[in-house]
Design a protein around this motif. Sequence first.
Motif, mmCIF file in Angstrom:
data_model
loop_
_atom_site.group_PDB
_atom_site.id
_atom_site.type_symbol
_atom_site.label_atom_id
_atom_site.label_comp_id
_atom_site.label_asym_id
_atom_site.label_seq_id
_atom_site.Cartn_x
_atom_site.Cartn_y
_atom_site.Cartn_z
ATOM 1 N N GLY A 157 0.861 -1.199 0.136
ATOM 2 C CA GLY A 157 0.060 -0.197 -0.174
ATOM 3 C C GLY A 157 0.923 1.212 -0.133
ATOM 4 N N ARG A 158 2.023 1.149 0.629
ATOM 5 C CA ARG A 158 2.701 2.342 0.678
ATOM 6 C C ARG A 158 4.203 2.310 0.189
ATOM 7 N N VAL A 159 5.040 3.164 -0.174
ATOM 8 C CA VAL A 159 6.333 2.972 -0.538
ATOM 9 C C VAL A 159 7.003 4.337 -0.198
ATOM 10 N N LEU A 160 8.034 4.193 0.534
ATOM 11 C CA LEU A 160 8.838 4.902 1.088
ATOM 12 C C LEU A 160 10.437 4.953 0.801
ATOM 13 N N SER A 161 11.003 6.006 0.335
ATOM 14 C CA SER A 161 12.210 5.609 0.030
ATOM 15 C C SER A 161 13.445 6.866 0.364
ATOM 16 N N SER A 162 14.494 6.620 0.544
ATOM 17 C CA SER A 162 15.655 7.558 0.925
ATOM 18 C C SER A 162 15.636 8.210 -0.454
ATOM 19 N N PRO A 163 15.903 9.456 -0.461
ATOM 20 C CA PRO A 163 16.078 10.377 -1.518
ATOM 21 C C PRO A 163 17.273 10.178 -2.266
ATOM 22 N N ALA A 164 18.170 9.421 -2.073
ATOM 23 C CA ALA A 164 19.311 8.945 -3.039
ATOM 24 C C ALA A 164 19.009 8.537 -4.347
ATOM 25 N N ARG A 165 19.680 8.871 -5.266
ATOM 26 C CA ARG A 165 19.321 8.588 -6.601
ATOM 27 C C ARG A 165 19.311 7.039 -6.907
ATOM 28 N N ARG A 166 20.106 6.430 -6.172
ATOM 29 C CA ARG A 166 20.367 4.921 -6.529
ATOM 30 C C ARG A 166 19.017 4.183 -5.972
ATOM 31 N N CYS A 167 18.345 4.756 -4.848
ATOM 32 C CA CYS A 167 17.092 4.200 -4.394
ATOM 33 C C CYS A 167 16.057 4.608 -5.342
ATOM 34 N N ALA A 210 6.653 8.879 -1.099
ATOM 35 C CA ALA A 210 7.226 9.859 -0.342
ATOM 36 C C ALA A 210 8.935 9.532 -0.364
ATOM 37 N N THR A 211 9.501 10.571 -0.089
ATOM 38 C CA THR A 211 10.915 10.210 0.321
ATOM 39 C C THR A 211 11.182 11.067 1.756
ATOM 40 N N SER A 212 12.383 10.263 2.397
ATOM 41 C CA SER A 212 12.556 10.896 3.508
ATOM 42 C C SER A 212 14.100 10.932 3.722
ATOM 43 N N GLN A 213 14.706 12.454 4.203
ATOM 44 C CA GLN A 213 15.904 12.619 4.384
ATOM 45 C C GLN A 213 16.655 11.719 5.515
ATOM 46 N N ALA A 214 15.691 11.224 6.378
ATOM 47 C CA ALA A 214 16.043 10.348 7.600
ATOM 48 C C ALA A 214 16.499 9.109 7.154
ATOM 49 N N LEU A 215 16.089 8.592 5.681
ATOM 50 C CA LEU A 215 16.585 7.278 5.512
ATOM 51 C C LEU A 215 17.892 7.196 4.748
ATOM 52 N N TRP A 216 18.551 8.414 4.540
ATOM 53 C CA TRP A 216 19.827 8.443 3.720
ATOM 54 C C TRP A 216 20.779 7.368 4.481
ATOM 55 N N GLU A 217 21.669 6.985 3.755
ATOM 56 C CA GLU A 217 22.664 6.044 4.072
ATOM 57 C C GLU A 217 23.789 6.787 5.326
ATOM 58 N N GLN A 218 24.570 6.037 5.967
ATOM 59 C CA GLN A 218 25.368 6.641 7.019
ATOM 60 C C GLN A 218 26.277 7.655 6.272
ATOM 61 N N ASP A 219 26.701 8.769 6.987
ATOM 62 C CA ASP A 219 27.502 9.649 6.376
ATOM 63 C C ASP A 219 28.845 9.210 7.030
ATOM 64 N N TYR A 220 29.924 8.943 6.002
ATOM 65 C CA TYR A 220 31.348 8.316 6.489
ATOM 66 C C TYR A 220 32.226 9.302 6.358
ATOM 67 N N GLY A 221 31.862 10.741 6.436
ATOM 68 C CA GLY A 221 32.667 11.652 6.393
ATOM 69 C C GLY A 221 34.150 11.447 5.546
ATOM 70 N N ALA A 222 35.199 11.649 6.237
ATOM 71 C CA ALA A 222 36.509 11.646 5.618
ATOM 72 C C ALA A 222 36.496 10.116 4.665
ATOM 73 N N TRP A 223 35.823 9.401 5.140
ATOM 74 C CA TRP A 223 35.954 7.967 4.308
ATOM 75 C C TRP A 223 35.187 8.118 3.043
ATOM 76 N N GLU A 224 34.204 8.901 2.697
ATOM 77 C CA GLU A 224 33.528 8.863 1.660
ATOM 78 C C GLU A 224 34.317 9.319 0.325
ATOM 79 N N GLY A 225 34.294 8.295 -0.553
ATOM 80 C CA GLY A 225 34.796 8.270 -1.894
ATOM 81 C C GLY A 225 36.269 7.326 -1.746
ATOM 82 N N LEU A 226 36.581 6.905 -0.589
ATOM 83 C CA LEU A 226 37.776 6.148 -0.653
ATOM 84 C C LEU A 226 37.732 4.539 -1.310
#
Length: 180
Positions: A45-55, A68-84
Motif C-alpha cells: 500500500g505504501r512505498v517510502l524511499s531514501s532520496p538517494a538517486r540509487r534508491c 514519499a521520500t525521507s531525508q532520515a533514510l539516507w545512508e550513513q555519512d562516512y565523512g572523511a571515508w566517503e569516496g575512498l
Amino acid sequence: MTRLLILRHAAPLTGGRLAGRTDVDADCSDAAAFDWIRARIGQIGRVLSSPARRCLQTAEALSMPPHATSQALWEQDYGAWEGLAYGDLPDLGPLPPARLARHRPEGGESFDDMAARVLTELRGIDRDTLIVGHAGTVRAALSMVVGPAALSFAVAPLSLTVLRRAGDDWAVEFVNVTAP
C-alpha cells in the motif's frame, strides 16, 4: 500487525569506492531480478524511499514509485571515508559490535547516529510499507530486534528484508533475500 519490507537499492555504481552520502546511480539492468523481487514484494500500500538517486532508480525499475521520500533514510555519512577505495579504508581491528556501532569516522556519523534518525522514521510507520533504502537502513531496522549485532548482517544489493510489528514488539521474518 504491521509489516515493514526493506529493499536495499540495486548495485551502486561507485567504481569500487565507498558511497554513503555520495549520490550515485544504481545498476538496474537485471530485469529478471527486478521481476523476481517485485513478485516477492507483492501488493504493497505504501512505498517510502531514501532520496538517494540509487534508491529512486531502484523504485522506478520496480514500477513502485515512492509515495514519499525521507531525508532520515539516507545512508550513513562516512565523512572523511566517503569516496575512498574499499582497500584504502582504515582497518579498525576487531571491535565488539557495540563499540563499532559508536565509532564515528572523522566528519561523519556513527552507525548509532544513523540508526537513531532511521529508527525515528521506522517507528512512526503504522501500516504495511516498502522502504527502498540502503544497507544501513536494513541494519538499523534489524537493530530494533538484535541491537548492535545488526552490524554483522550481510545486506546484498537488491535484497529484501522483512520485519513485522505487533504493538511495540518487532520480529524478523527474513533477511537479505535475493533473486535466485
